[in-house]
Design a protein around this motif. Structure first.
Motif, PDB file in Angstrom:
ATOM      1  N   ALA A 101      43.394  59.154  44.050  1.00  0.00           N
ATOM      2  CA  ALA A 101      43.991  58.447  45.182  1.00  0.00           C
ATOM      3  C   ALA A 101      45.164  59.261  45.713  1.00  0.00           C
ATOM      4  O   ALA A 101      46.007  59.741  44.946  1.00  0.00           O
ATOM      5  N   VAL A 102      45.219  59.418  47.040  1.00  0.00           N
ATOM      6  CA  VAL A 102      46.371  60.036  47.690  1.00  0.00           C
ATOM      7  C   VAL A 102      47.336  58.913  48.054  1.00  0.00           C
ATOM      8  O   VAL A 102      46.967  57.968  48.758  1.00  0.00           O
ATOM      9  N   VAL A 103      48.548  59.008  47.549  1.00  0.00           N
ATOM     10  CA  VAL A 103      49.505  57.911  47.695  1.00  0.00           C
ATOM     11  C   VAL A 103      50.865  58.429  48.146  1.00  0.00           C
ATOM     12  O   VAL A 103      51.190  59.608  47.982  1.00  0.00           O
TER      13      VAL A 103
ATOM     14  N   ALA B  90      51.224  62.317  46.983  1.00  0.00           N
ATOM     15  CA  ALA B  90      50.713  62.795  45.701  1.00  0.00           C
ATOM     16  C   ALA B  90      49.248  62.411  45.567  1.00  0.00           C
ATOM     17  O   ALA B  90      48.814  61.398  46.120  1.00  0.00           O
ATOM     18  N   GLN B  91      48.485  63.237  44.861  1.00  0.00           N
ATOM     19  CA  GLN B  91      47.099  62.887  44.528  1.00  0.00           C
ATOM     20  C   GLN B  91      47.026  62.685  43.024  1.00  0.00           C
ATOM     21  O   GLN B  91      47.258  63.609  42.242  1.00  0.00           O
ATOM     22  N   LEU B  92      46.705  61.439  42.620  1.00  0.00           N
ATOM     23  CA  LEU B  92      46.748  61.055  41.213  1.00  0.00           C
ATOM     24  C   LEU B  92      45.550  60.182  40.875  1.00  0.00           C
ATOM     25  O   LEU B  92      44.943  59.578  41.769  1.00  0.00           O
ATOM     26  N   PRO B  93      45.174  60.090  39.595  1.00  0.00           N
ATOM     27  CA  PRO B  93      44.085  59.182  39.213  1.00  0.00           C
ATOM     28  C   PRO B  93      44.406  57.750  39.633  1.00  0.00           C
ATOM     29  O   PRO B  93      45.542  57.280  39.463  1.00  0.00           O
ATOM     30  N   LEU B  94      43.408  57.064  40.179  1.00  0.00           N
ATOM     31  CA  LEU B  94      43.633  55.698  40.652  1.00  0.00           C
ATOM     32  C   LEU B  94      44.182  54.803  39.547  1.00  0.00           C
ATOM     33  O   LEU B  94      45.069  53.975  39.796  1.00  0.00           O
ATOM     34  N   GLY B  95      43.670  54.959  38.332  1.00  0.00           N
ATOM     35  CA  GLY B  95      44.146  54.132  37.228  1.00  0.00           C
ATOM     36  C   GLY B  95      45.625  54.295  36.957  1.00  0.00           C
ATOM     37  O   GLY B  95      46.286  53.373  36.467  1.00  0.00           O
ATOM     38  N   LEU B  96      46.174  55.476  37.266  1.00  0.00           N
ATOM     39  CA  LEU B  96      47.584  55.740  37.029  1.00  0.00           C
ATOM     40  C   LEU B  96      48.475  55.049  38.057  1.00  0.00           C
ATOM     41  O   LEU B  96      49.623  54.702  37.754  1.00  0.00           O
ATOM     42  N   VAL B  97      47.969  54.840  39.283  1.00  0.00           N
ATOM     43  CA  VAL B  97      48.811  54.311  40.362  1.00  0.00           C
ATOM     44  C   VAL B  97      48.521  52.849  40.687  1.00  0.00           C
ATOM     45  O   VAL B  97      49.173  52.276  41.564  1.00  0.00           O
ATOM     46  N   GLU B  98      47.554  52.233  40.018  1.00  0.00           N
ATOM     47  CA  GLU B  98      47.155  50.866  40.374  1.00  0.00           C
ATOM     48  C   GLU B  98      48.319  49.880  40.308  1.00  0.00           C
ATOM     49  O   GLU B  98      48.483  49.034  41.197  1.00  0.00           O
ATOM     50  N   ASP B  99      49.136  49.974  39.265  1.00  0.00           N
ATOM     51  CA  ASP B  99      50.263  49.040  39.154  1.00  0.00           C
ATOM     52  C   ASP B  99      51.259  49.232  40.293  1.00  0.00           C
ATOM     53  O   ASP B  99      51.769  48.256  40.853  1.00  0.00           O
ATOM     54  N   ALA B 100      51.544  50.487  40.631  1.00  0.00           N
ATOM     55  CA  ALA B 100      52.484  50.762  41.717  1.00  0.00           C
ATOM     56  C   ALA B 100      51.925  50.298  43.060  1.00  0.00           C
ATOM     57  O   ALA B 100      52.676  49.822  43.926  1.00  0.00           O
ATOM     58  N   LEU B 101      50.622  50.419  43.247  1.00  0.00           N
ATOM     59  CA  LEU B 101      49.998  49.905  44.475  1.00  0.00           C
ATOM     60  C   LEU B 101      50.112  48.389  44.537  1.00  0.00           C
ATOM     61  O   LEU B 101      50.413  47.822  45.602  1.00  0.00           O
TER      62      LEU B 101
END
Length: 297
Positions: free
Chosen positions: A166-168, A241-252
């Motif tokens: 995911a690009v976030v 940033a481009q990071l694994p979706l599982g890593l950013v789900e909580d922040a999203l």
């Protein structure tokens, strides 16, 4: 010609370490004993295997050939003997695995932690590694890689479902700088780069939509060597940033980050545990493999 496995194993250790003192420490014997064992092997073979100086040890052409030929065979012999010894025992010994830091934290550690309580004689060594390390040469029992980049002579077992990058960016960053609509538009934005620790290069952001796959080299003021550091920096508004979706789900979910370019981020094959197809599995490795293996519902 009479030589022993002990002599060959000692030579292999010295050849790999490039130093008699380190080899002696690894083998648990004295430096002089290691030197005498190697000298005895050279006399029996009638050829010099190592060139010795006051500061270092280098392999001769004959030594290099012998090391390449016998090191994998000795490792295989050790694995078979260990496997036989483990057949009627509880899982014991050390299982060494290398993987990137996200795989260790999100996939491996949650499943392996209970094994340490269940099997007191089992030890697990997890090494962070972003490169395509030769697990046989580096004496790892297994490695973790994404499914598409595993050598053909390895057995690969899936340990997680398909993944997506995911690009976030933070809402404040996007409000100030606008939302990129295509991957090519990233060249006009501040992006946080990942320095691959074991290779030294920068990670190229990968995209796919349908059958089209490509990568984009991005630029920005910040380079880091940890995806967890990058997550914190992106939440702080430093850039995309481009990071694994599982890593950013909580922040999203907390609205600390927003995802962009969703249509360009297709799922891909997830992590696999891979290991040599010829290696005999020990009881310890079997329980680790069983704990990690992904079983789709």
């Amino acid at each position: 010609m009479s030589y022993s496995l002990d002599e060959l194993a000692t030579f292999v250790t010295v050849g790999r370490e490039g130093n008699f003192t380190r080899a002696a420490a690894h083998l648990g014997v004295s430096t002089s004993a290691v030197s005498q064992t190697v000298r005895s092997l050279e006399e029996k073979l009638g050829v010099r295997l190592l060139t010795r100086t006051t500061r270092s040890v280098a392999r001769t052409e004959a030594g290099e050939r012998l090391l390449r030929g016998i090191a994998p065979l000795l490792q295989e012999i050790h694995a078979h003997v260990t496997a036989v010894a483990d057949m009627s025992e509880r899982p014991a010994g050390t299982v060494r695995i290398n993987a990137d830091e996200y795989a260790i934290k999100a996939v491996l550690w949650p499943r392996l932690r209970p094994l340490l309580t269940r099997y007191p004689e089992l030890s697990i060594e997890l090494t962070t590694d972003y490169g395509l390390t030769d697990i046989v040469a580096e004496r790892f029992d297994a490695g973790v890689r994404l499914g598409g980049i595993i050598a053909a002579d390895m057995i690969a077992a899936p340990i997680c479902p398909p993944m997506r990058m995911a690009v976030v960016a933070s809402p404040a960053y996007l409000l100030e700088n606008g939302i990129p609509r295509t991957p090519e538009a990233l060249t006009g934005h501040r992006c946080i780069n990942l320095r691959l620790p074991t290779h030294g290069g920068l990670y190229a952001w990968e995209f796919g939509s349908g059958e089209k796959e490509f990568s984009v080299r991005v630029e920005g003021q910040l380079i880091m060597n940890s995806v967890f550091q990058i997550l914190d920096a992106s939440i702080a508004g430093v850039g995309l940033a481009q990071l694994p979706l599982g890593l950013v789900e909580d922040a999203l979910a907390r609205n600390e980050l927003q995802e962009v370019l969703r249509d360009w981020s297709d799922p891909f094959e997830g992590y696999h545990l891979y290991y040599p197809s010829r290696r005999q599995q020990t009881a310890a490795f079997k329980v680790v493999l069983d704990a990690l293996r992904y079983r789709s519902r």
